[in-house]
Enzyme design. Structure first.
Site, PDB file in Angstrom:
ATOM      1  N   SER A1070       0.840  -1.198   0.000  1.00 30.97           N
ATOM      2  CA  SER A1070       0.000   0.000   0.000  1.00 30.97           C
ATOM      3  C   SER A1070       0.875   1.248   0.000  1.00 30.97           C
ATOM      4  CB  SER A1070      -0.910   0.006   1.229  1.00 30.97           C
ATOM      5  OG  SER A1070      -0.123   0.133   2.403  1.00 30.97           O
ATOM      6  N   HIS A1071       0.258   2.389  -0.244  1.00 24.96           N
ATOM      7  CA  HIS A1071       1.017   3.640  -0.324  1.00 24.96           C
ATOM      8  C   HIS A1071       1.792   3.904   0.968  1.00 24.96           C
ATOM      9  CE1 HIS A1071       2.056   7.809  -1.113  1.00 24.96           C
ATOM     10  NE2 HIS A1071       1.591   8.082   0.093  1.00 24.96           N
ATOM     11  N   VAL A1072       1.100   3.756   2.111  1.00 29.44           N
ATOM     12  CA  VAL A1072       1.771   4.090   3.367  1.00 29.44           C
ATOM     13  C   VAL A1072       2.937   3.137   3.623  1.00 29.44           C
ATOM     14  CG1 VAL A1072       0.307   2.689   4.894  1.00 29.44           C
ATOM     15  CG2 VAL A1072       1.360   4.778   5.765  1.00 29.44           C
ATOM     16  N   ARG A1075       5.765   4.328   1.434  1.00 38.24           N
ATOM     17  CA  ARG A1075       6.316   5.563   1.996  1.00 38.24           C
ATOM     18  C   ARG A1075       7.213   5.265   3.196  1.00 38.24           C
ATOM     19  NH1 ARG A1075       6.557   9.876  -0.757  1.00 38.24           N
ATOM     20  NH2 ARG A1075       6.174  11.283   0.983  1.00 38.24           N
TER      21      ARG A1075
END
Length: 1467
Positions: A1070-1072, A1075
């Site tokens: 996922s994006h998080v 990141r």
């Protein structure tokens, strides 16, 4: 009810009891009934072949010198019972009693296994009569008293029985059954108690001789063990049939009859025993029977001793062999006592203490002991349980109608608008038709309390202060307002009128509290000569901050049916008069609630639940008959059942409302509450004291409290009149001494009964409980079953009778199924009960959807069955302490099924249930992946429960807060309203079971307590937050370890964060997650609630986290951050600075893939063009075109968009000044752009020449959809996450340019993301990938649940290893369409992870589909799964090899073929 013991164990074990239709096959692990002789159950019950013969019917009236019986024969147990149905009978005799009053005696002869029936009828009589009677046994003239008697029978001086005649018009009758063959006759007189008049047969008793069979010797009894053996022989001779309980009884008595006939022919008992115990066909079971008959210990004592042993062992389920062993052990224990010299009588006294004989007697009647029967559940298609009724979004409904504010509300509004500091607390209390405002503000750091009322008489405030909630402390003199005088530990202050305007009569007081140590203020009011309290207690106002926001939000009624709630609040003072008033008001409001929709019924539910939980006054100075309350309930529930029938999307709310109201029932049922208590008092000679006070309370205003009071009395009597038990039952159910005193007719006394009243009181109060529950307890199981199956209660004297007919059209075998449930409702081992409850609900479900004039009774039955599941599972927790996983999973499936049966929109729950069934099947079949799969189902089930709880909170809590404030409900009751609703259902029990299973699955699947997403060592201070989303834009000044309860997957990680730990389950890709890895932030999911609680307990402390690929080790760091960090880390180089180069418009509005360059498009477009023709032939690459850099800026500058350009410039300036609300306004403004004609033409040409469909060919509307999607991509440049991300790395946001990649959507079966180096471990030798069903947005977006994850070694790509199965409940699917993907110049800068910050928008809206993994070949077909996953791994390996570096790849699977839609360097 406990598991049952037989009348005689061997007798009850002899003949297999009836099998329910649902028991056509017997569970191999369970024995039906207590049968010792196993037979194959037949699905149809065979009829008994015995014929019926009537002989010797006559009435012999003879003279007797005895008026009453003088001595009871202890060795005999005659049986008599009320017969409710008249069999075929003959008139034996008729007599004249008095004038026109006649006595008729009817008698029916017994057949083998049946009873003699005597019907005594008095015609043309007007006065209540009593039958004074006894039985004659074994040709003796002394009366014996049968233990089973007609309803209402009392014992007269231990010498006779008195049974009331049942009045029917001008006739009275009483019916008696005698089935003891040793009873030869009954004798009786008839008594008119009101006139003390006795009717005799001349000067003697009436004497009724019972008919006998020819040649039978009535004064000789046959030993029970011989009857048992003879019955067994008959059973074997008939082919070991399956008998019903009635047929079993007939067979047993037929066996006795055969033996009696032989004795009548002259055979001695000894010869009879020798003959039938030496037959060649005697089985081993017979021999066991014989071995037990040799002892001289009475069988009833063996039964009791076995029962005692069974209770001590925890009431386990015994197999037939274990049953026999238990009886032998019990007999041995008693034999040891006899061998020590203890007599049988002494043993009997020792082991029959308390209630043990009564318990055993009940067990004997039920004929079950040691084993729990199991029904065989029908196999059903779970999809037939599916409900997809949804009432729409709650958010969209804000039903607010203008309303005139009351005088006190106007005063409160003025005070709030004056701005005298923040509002700490605000409440408006109802004082009949007047109001009291309490407003707490905090100007300049000092607490100020404003009180105001519109009472017309002068008012005195009697008040104090509290340092601890509730205490009364005298306020310091410096705090006293004008017109104050001291009282003991309190102050009296006069209210003052604030205006001379007669239309605005408000009295008020203001008190300023300077001392911060005081936490609240208790007070009462004195108006005239009357003290005014808050529902019988002191008023109390808190000074603490905390309730302000909730109350303020509730104040405007947003998210509620406000107009309806205001009306309810205005009618509450009328509703407080009685339940009759409240239910009639609710009935009047049903149509308005229906018009308001889902929020309307939410409001009714909140109001009714506040009532049911005693937050509202039940009765206030108003006398109402129980039948009037019952009639009002009947009216309300009738309206609700009609809406249930016609509005299926409101059914879940309607069920909850019904559960708070009670069944009601017009007329006789309610009236019996009044009448029956008088009969109880008369029959049991308890007309004073507490019983008279309760009687007065019942006559004045009956309520659900009366059910509790009745139960408390029953418990008190059963405990041998222990008054502490009475109070314990009351207090456990919320009734205190103060509440008893608070009734309009208060109950001041404690119960005080005589010991000789015990049996009759228990019988009468038990019957009375049914009447009370029929009116007040809709969810009471026994009452609900009685109302559906039908029952009849005879009248007595002035008391009316009640007849409830059974409901027609119920499924075949349903009554037997309900009987099974009742028989097992108190079992300690609850599995069989749960199966029965769920089977009953499943059978009932289709009936609830059909037209039925008794729908209400069926609904209350379903509600009661639902409630019983919850109480049963809570009782069964102990049983599960050491249970194996398969049993835990089975119980979870049962409770989940129950929840699904009670839910309007249950699709997700049904698929979870199918998942649990699949997991159980995998375990049974030895699949080593069962625990891993079950863990995914568990995670999904948790998500479903969280979603349901969130919906309840969204739907109900605003109404609870708004109406609770209006009605002055205790703040704690408002705060926990939704939580208590959830706890009252199956969801809480299900959650508890999931928590038990979770660690078992993690251990079995070797999952550990952590999933480490980004294994970065970190040191920081612990900060606990609810949501990562709420702090994503925050900057922490010191290194921070965030423990976040919720992480969805699309959030940014706040500046200063060194670690994020969460119980939530974002995807690894996922994006998080990306990141976190790119920013070198530790990120991990913790599955162990104990570890998580320990981390939360360390809030504010400095911790050192040391993660591995599968675990996180943490420890406290001594000292400050500088010393702690330097001891662990060396300072590294600062992060490289990143820079954007602004792109210019090339003069082209659209370009083909061959024209993609770094000056025209971003890396996303260039990479996809590079792959074309280079990847293996089995990997597809979608055709692409693009709107290059600069097109957006050129469109803004076009003359078509001059107005939009000016507005955007203004908003950008606003944003530059730090007003971040401008972000949303900019996005909306971008959507106003018009498309230049040249852009439209160029894009059309490029798409058509590339072989892509042009949206405009389907009409202007389709192009408008495409143009809106393009603008949404451009607008995403200003989404909050992306904007703050660029600010953190000091990128110039104006330099960020957005190209748009245009691709045809592949309607995917599956979507995937590949990282060609395992991101969790950093292992470059293996590929890590995640797969979802449908489109990939659920994988990279903020969609709950986990994807299927797997790894594959690059040297063995055909052997992928699944790490986790999917738990995502939602899949996205779309028609053939176009997608417009963001492709900025800031997504792939070195040192900045910009990927995923901006939006990709399909032209058509995706369809959300609730996923059923139980039929997904990727889950259930191992070969298919291996093929698809290895194909994905091979594609990833090939693309990595093509680029020569680790890649982050997105793609889809369609009909087994792999398509790659984008790739970029893995960061």
């Amino acid at each position: 009810m406990s598991n049952s013991i037989g009348h005689n164990f061997l007798r009850q074990s002899l003949l297999a009891p009836a099998v329910l239709e649902h028991q056509s096959k017997i569970n191999s692990s369970c024995t039906v009934g207590n049968t010792l002789f196993q037979v194959q159950a037949s699905s149809q019950i065979r009829k008994s072949p015995i014929t019926t013969e009537f002989r010797g019917i006559y009435l012999n009236v003879r003279k007797s010198k005895l008026l009453v019986e003088t001595h009871r024969v202890n060795s005999a147990f005659p049986l008599a019972a009320l017969a409710t149905d008249l069999p075929s009978e003959q008139l034996a005799e008729m007599f004249d009693l008095d004038g026109n009053t006649k006595l008729q005696v009817h008698i029916t002869a017994p057949t083998p296994g049946s009873a003699s029936q005597i019907s005594i009828q008095v015609t043309n009589g007007s006065d209540p009569l009593v039958l004074h009677w006894g039985a004659i046994q074994n040709r003796k003239e002394k009366w014996v008293l049968p233990t089973r008697r007609p309803e209402g029978t009392t014992v007269y001086k231990n010498k006779a029985l008195r049974s009331p005649f049942v009045k029917s018009d001008s006739n009275s009758f009483v019916k008696i059954e005698i089935d003891d063959p040793t009873i030869q006759a009954i004798e009786f007189l008839i008594v008119d108690e009101q006139h003390n008049k006795w009717f005799k047969n001349g000067d003697e008793n009436f004497h009724v001789k019972l008919p006998v069979k020819d040649k039978l010797v009535q004064n000789i009894s046959v030993p029970e063990d011989l009857v048992q053996i003879q019955a067994y022989i008959r059973w074997e001779r008939k082919g070991k049939q399956m008998y019903t309980p009635q047929q079993e009884k007939v067979e047993y008595e037929a066996a006795r009859h055969e033996l009696l006939e032989e004795i009548a022919r002259g055979t001695s008992i000894q010869d009879l025993r020798a003959r039938i115990t030496n037959k060649n066909n005697t089985s081993e079971s017979n021999k066991k029977i014989l071995s037990e008959t040799k002892n001289q210990i009475p069988d009833d004592l063996v039964q009791i001793q076995a029962y005692v042993r069974w209770e001590k062992a925890g009431k386990p389920n015994y197999s037939p062999d274990q049953q026999l062993k238990e009886f032998e052990e019990a007999r041995k224990e008693l034999q040891i006592e006899l061998d020590k010299g203890t007599s049988v009588d002494e043993i009997r006294k020792k082991i029959t203490k308390g209630e043990i004989q009564t318990k055993v007697a009940k067990q004997l009647e039920r004929k079950k002991y040691f084993t729990v029967e199991k029904i065989q559940r029908k196999k059903r298609d779970l999809m037939k349980l599916l409900n997809k009724y949804t009432a729409g979004s709650v958010e969209e409904k804000i039903l607010v109608e203008p309303q005139t504010l009351s005088t006190i509300e106007c005063f409160a509004k003025e005070k709030e608008e004056q701005g005298g500091g923040p509002i700490i607390n605000k409440k408006i209390f109802r004082l009949d038709d007047k109001e009291l405002l309490v407003l707490v503000t905090k100007p300049a750091g000092k607490t100020k309390v404003h009180l105001a009322t519109d009472l017309t008489e002068p008012v005195t405030l009697h008040w104090a202060l509290s340092r601890n909630p509730g205490e009364w402390l005298a306020p310091p003199p410096s705090l006293l307002p004008p017109l104050s005088t001291s009282a003991e530990k309190a102050i009296d202050t006069q209210f003052v009128y604030i205006s001379d305007d007669p239309s605005y009569k408000v009295q008020s007081v203001e008190i300023e509290i300077g001392d911060e140590s005081f936490v609240g203020m208790p007070f009462v009011l004195l108006s005239g000569s009357s003290w005014i309290k808050n529902k019988g207690s002191d008023f109390y106002v808190e000074f603490g901050v905390g309730s302000k926001q909730a109350l303020k939000d509730a104040g405007d009624g947003r998210g509620t049916a406000k107009a309806l709630l205001d009306k309810i609040a205005g009618l509450e003072s009328e509703a407080q008069k009685s339940f009759m008033h409240r239910f009639n008001i609710a009935a009047d409001l049903v149509d308005q609630a229906k018009d308001a929709g889902e929020l309307g019924f939410a409001g009714i539910l909140v109001w009714m639940r506040f009532m049911a939980t005693r937050q509202l006054i039940w009765n206030k100075n108003y006398n109402v008959k129980p039948r009037e309350i019952s009639k009002a309930q009947d009216r309300l529930t009738d309206l609700l059942q009609n809406i249930y029938r016609t509005h299926p999307h409101y059914r879940e709310l309607l069920r909850m409302i019904l559960s708070t109201v009670g069944r009601g029932g017009e007329g006789d049922v309610g009236q019996r509450i009044r009448d029956e208590i008088l009969v109880i008092q008369r029959n049991n000679d308890c007309k004073g004291g507490m019983m008279e006070e309760w009687h007065q309370k019942l006559h004045n205003n009956t309520s659900p409290d009366d059910v509790v009071i009745c139960q408390a009395l029953i418990d008190h009597i059963k405990s041998d009149f222990d008054v502490s038990v009475y109070w314990k039952t009351l207090n456990e159910n919320g009734i205190t001494k103060e509440r008893l005193l608070s009734y309009d007719r208060g109950i001041h006394s404690e119960p005080n009964f005589r010991r000789d009243q015990k049996d009759s009181l228990l019988r009468d109060l038990g019957n009375y409980m049914r009447t009370l529950k029929a009116v007040h307890s809709g969810a009471d199981l026994e009452s609900a079953i009685s109302n559906c199956m039908g029952y009849r209660s005879e009248g007595q004297g002035f008391m009316v009778g009640v007849k409830i007919n059974p409901i027609s059209g119920l499924p075949s075998g349903f009554p037997e199924l309900l009987q099974f449930v009742l028989e097992h409702v108190e079992d300690k081992n609850v599995e069989a009960l749960l199966e029965g409850l769920l089977e009953a609900r499943a059978e009932l479900r289709p009936v609830l959807s059909q037209s039925n004039d008794r729908l209400r009774d069926l609904l209350f039955l379903d509600i009661a069955l639902d409630s019983c599941v919850r109480t049963a599972i809570e009782r069964g927790y102990e049983e599960l302490n050491s249970a194996k996983p398969e049993k835990l999973m089975y119980f979870i499936a049962l409770v989940l099924e129950n929840l699904a049966l009670s839910s309007d929109d249950n699709e997700d729950l049904i698929y979870c249930l199918k998942g649990w069934n699949q997991a159980c099947s995998m375990l049974m079949n030895g699949d080593n992946q069962w625990a891993l799969y079950a863990k995914s189902v568990l995670d999904r089930t948790r998500l479903a429960l969280a979603s349901k709880a969130e919906r309840y909170h969204h739907l109900l809590q605003p109404s609870a807060e708004y109406l609770g404030t209006q009605l002055g409900v205790d703040q704690w009751a408002v705060n926990i309203f939704t939580e208590e609703i959830i706890r009252a259902g199956s969801a809480a029990s299900l959650s508890s079971l999931l928590n038990r299973l979770d660690p078992v699955l993690r251990e079995t699947a070797n999952l550990g307590s952590w999933q480490v997403i980004s294994p970065i060592e970190a040191v920081g201070y612990v900060v606990v937050v609810d949501e990562l989303l709420a702090v994503q834009n925050k900057s922490y000044e010191q290194p921070t370890i965030l423990v976040a309860k919720s992480v969805k997957g699309e959030e940014e990680i706040p500046d200063g964060t060194v670690a994020v730990l969460t119980p939530d389950m974002p995807d690894v890709l996922s994006h998080v997650s990306v990141r976190a890895r790119n920013s070198k932030v530790c990120f991990a999911t913790c599955f162990d609630p104990n570890i998580l609680a320990d981390l939360q307990a360390n809030e504010g402390k400095l911790l050192h986290l040391k993660p591995t690929s599968a675990d996180v080790v943490y420890s406290k760091v001594e000292g400050d951050l500088t010393t702690g960090r330097s001891a662990i880390f060396k300072e590294g180089d600062p992060l490289p600075s990143v820079k954007l180069v602004k792109k210019q418009f090339s003069g082209k509005y659209a370009i083909s893939a061959e024209e993609f360059t770094s000056e025209m498009v971003g890396a996303k477009s260039r990479n996809i063009a590079y792959l074309k023709g280079k990847v293996p032939s089995g990997v597809g690459i979608p055709t692409s075109v693009a709107l290059p850099f600069g097109v957006f800026e050129n469109v803004i500058s076009d003359g078509l968009n001059q107005g939009v350009a000016k507005k955007l410039q203004f908003l950008k300036e606003k944003l530059g000044k730090g007003d971040f609300s401008a972000l949303g306004e900019i996005r909306k403004t971008v959507l106003e752009l018009a498309a230049p004609s040249q852009l439209v033409q160029e894009l059309k040409n490029k798409m058509q020449t590339s072989g892509m469909p042009w949206p405009g060919d389907e009409g202007q509307q389709r192009w408008d959809q495409a143009w809106m999607a393009i603008k949404k991509v451009w607008a995403s440049k200003w989404n909050e996450r992306a904007y703050f991300s660029t600010r953190k790395v000091k990128l110039d946001h104006d330099y960020l340019c957005m190209a748009v990649l245009v691709q045809e959507i592949i309607n995917a079966d599956y979507a995937f993301v590949i990282h060609t180096t395992n991101p969790s471990s950093g292992d470059s030798s293996e590929i890590y990938a995640e797969v979802v069903k449908g489109l990939g947005e659920t994988l990279v977006g903020a969609y709950p649940g986990r994807a299927l994850s797997f790894v594959s070694k690059k040297n063995n790509l055909n052997s992928p290893q699944v790490l986790g199965y999917p738990s995502k409940p939602i899949g996205l699917f779309i028609r053939r369409s176009i997608i417009f993907r963001s492709d900025s110049n800031g997504e792939d800068l070195e040192g900045y992870a910009g990927a995923g910050l901006y939006d990709s928008v399909p032209m058509d809206e995706e369809e959300k589909v609730v996923l059923d993994y139980s039929s997904d070949p990727l889950i259930i077909d191992a070969k298919f799964r291996q093929s698809i996953l290895s194909s994905i791994a091979c594609a990833g390996s090939a693309i990595e090899e093509l680029y020569g570096s680790p890649q982050d790849i997105e793609g889809v699977v369609r009909d087994g073929k792999i398509y790659v839609v984008q790739t970029r360097p893995q960061m």
